[in-house]
Design a protein around this motif. Structure first.
Motif, short mmCIF file in Angstrom:
data_model
loop_
_atom_site.label_atom_id
_atom_site.label_comp_id
_atom_site.label_asym_id
_atom_site.label_seq_id
_atom_site.Cartn_x
_atom_site.Cartn_y
_atom_site.Cartn_z
N SER A 36 0.79 -1.12 -0.02
CA SER A 36 -0.14 -0.05 -0.11
C SER A 36 0.79 1.27 -0.11
O SER A 36 2.05 1.29 0.18
CB SER A 36 -0.83 -0.03 1.35
N PRO A 37 0.48 2.40 -0.33
CA PRO A 37 1.13 3.53 -0.42
C PRO A 37 1.61 3.83 0.95
O PRO A 37 1.00 3.81 1.87
CB PRO A 37 0.13 4.69 -0.77
N ALA A 38 3.00 4.32 0.94
CA ALA A 38 3.89 4.58 2.12
C ALA A 38 3.21 5.84 2.71
O ALA A 38 3.03 6.74 1.96
CB ALA A 38 5.33 4.60 1.96
N PHE A 42 5.51 10.75 9.16
CA PHE A 42 5.67 9.83 10.19
C PHE A 42 5.93 10.57 11.78
O PHE A 42 6.11 9.83 12.67
CB PHE A 42 7.20 9.24 10.30
N VAL A 43 5.41 11.81 11.85
CA VAL A 43 5.53 12.51 12.91
C VAL A 43 4.04 12.22 13.79
O VAL A 43 3.15 12.41 13.27
CB VAL A 43 5.58 13.92 12.89
#
Lengths: 252, 220
Positions: A36-38, A42-43
């Motif tokens: 799946s799309p990354a 990421f925060v």
């Protein structure tokens, strides 16, 4: 002579094909899928700031127990006595009856050195308790009274002004209920191992949750301290008729 | 080709015996027989078909997996890059946290010192207030003692004045008569002097008592 019968093997063939088809389909089911799309961020979401958490820093570094504890100065007729007390609300504090006895004038000092003048004091014969009112506000931290008395083995903390000196914190353990060693209290009192000194009278007794569970009022030769249980104080506050104004002025 | 030893390959016909004929060597005639495909052949065809289908399916799966693998590899590469980036940022933040921890420790020490100082100053102020209150009590006590002393002094002064006046009255009553006395000179009778003496004695007794009371109050 034997002849072949092709139509007779078709069910077997169909069965084999079905098995193969089922196997292929089942195999497709366990094939890995495309990723799946990354995520692009990421925060994590910001958590609560430290000041909003329980036990966060107070405005001036002093905890609530220290901020609500006051030093009571009894300026009497030819004598001067000191004791401790704690704020119930902005203009009311609790201390011992014997701390304000025979007072001509009562002054209250807060932990940060402010001096507040008392306007009136009420005492009771039920226990060594006095309620003092002030004109100026006592501060911003007030006592949170517990609903239940501490029991034997509970750890307690006493905050007060022993010997009229610095604001001091001591700890101890509740030894259990006993009768008033001075004989003045109507109900039972609590004995504890918390070491107190003259001047600690009226100090609030805190449980592990920071709730007030009693008021220190006496000590004995065995360095045991005696506490008016919070249930007595709660009953007194529910029955104002039990409190009578403290007589001011000099008798002689 | 059918042979005799094969039960389904036809039969070998015997030679005709209707007319005599020269003896010919026996001849074997093979009659071709078209037989249907046997079961083994059908099975081989079926197997071939199945294998063909499986081969096609395998190729499809291989292609699919090839594609998926490429996507996963691309994402792994992207995530590895992101991981290094996040690692750098974490290291940077960790360094910042260490600096803040050091600053917090220093501020905690300073706060503890400040709190200690606040408590010390508060205590000092309370002690001074106690001393001020005590001094005020002493001042009030001295004020009351001064007032008491002034009252005693006043009473003693009135006693002394009374005694002096009594002495004048007594002297006047015992002196020889003057031929032409002044208008202001008054001579009291002994009864009047005795009455005045009694009042003076009361005054002096009160002054004496006040003196004793005052002396007692200042020695307590």
């Amino acid at each position: 002579m034997r002849t072949a019968t092709p139509t007779g093997s078709w069910p077997a063939v169909a069965g084999v094909i079905s098995v193969i088809a089922a196997t292929v389909l089942a195999g497709c089911g366990i094939l890995p899928s495309a990723p799946s799309p990354a995520p692009t961020n990421f925060v994590p979401t910001a958590s609560a700031s430290p000041g909003e958490l329980a036990g966060g820093l107070s405005p001036d570094g002093f905890n609530a127990a220290q901020r609500m504890t006051v030093r009571v100065r009894n300026i009497g007729c030819g004598f001067l006595a000191t004791g401790s007390g704690f704020a119930l609300n902005e203009h009311t504090l609790v201390t011992n009856r014997h701390v304000v006895e025979n007072a001509k004038h009562i002054e209250v000092s807060t932990y940060d050195g402010r001096v507040v003048q008392a306007t009136a004091a009420s005492t009771t014969t039920v226990a060594d308790i006095a309620i003092v009112t002030t004109k100026e506000p006592l501060g911003t931290s007030y006592a949170e009274r517990a609903d239940e008395d501490p029991i034997e083995g509970d750890v307690i903390t006493v905050v007060g002004y022993p010997n009229g000196g610095r604001l001091t914190t001591t700890s101890g353990v509740v030894l259990g209920e006993t009768t008033d060693p001075l004989g003045g209290a109507v109900g039972p009192v609590l004995a504890s191992t918390a070491q107190i000194e003259p001047g600690s009278s009226g100090s609030a007794v805190f449980n592990a949750s920071g709730q007030v569970v009693g008021v220190v009022y006496a000590m004995n030769q065995s360095e045991q301290s005696f506490i008016v249980p919070i249930s007595t104080l709660n009953n007194l506050l529910k029955e104002p008729a039990l409190l009578v104004p403290n007589s001011e002025g000099c008798n002689s | 080709m059918a042979t005799k030893d094969r039960p389904d390959a036809g039969e070998t016909l015997p030679a005709a015996s209707a007319s005599p004929a020269p003896e010919l060597p026996p001849q074997t005639i093979t009659i071709p027989v078209v037989l249907p495909l046997n079961q083994h052949a059908r099975m081989w065809m079926l197997l071939s078909g199945v294998l063909g289908i499986m081969l096609v399916a395998a190729l499809v799966i291989v292609g699919y997996l090839w594609n998926v693998n490429g996507k996963w590899q691309a994402q792994v590469t992207s995530l590895t890059s992101t991981g290094y980036d996040l690692g750098d940022r974490i290291a940077e933040h960790q360094k910042r946290i260490d600096q803040l921890d050091a600053a917090t420790e220093l501020l905690t020490d300073q706060l503890a010192t400040a709190k200690d100082k606040v408590l010390a100053l508060s205590n000092e102020k309370a002690q001074w207030s106690d001393q001020t209150a005590y001094a005020q009590q002493q001042v009030d006590l001295l004020d009351s003692q001064v007032e008491g002393a002034q009252a005693v002094i006043t009473q003693l002064g009135r006693c002394i004045e009374g005694e002096k006046q009594l002495q004048l009255y007594i002297d006047a009553s015992t002196a020889p008569p003057v031929p032409s006395p002044s208008p202001d000179s008054v001579v009291y009778t002994p009864a009047q002097i005795a009455e005045y003496r009694t009042s003076v004695e009361k005054l002096c007794t009160a002054a004496t008592n006040a003196t004793a009371k005052f002396q007692k109050s200042i020695t307590e």
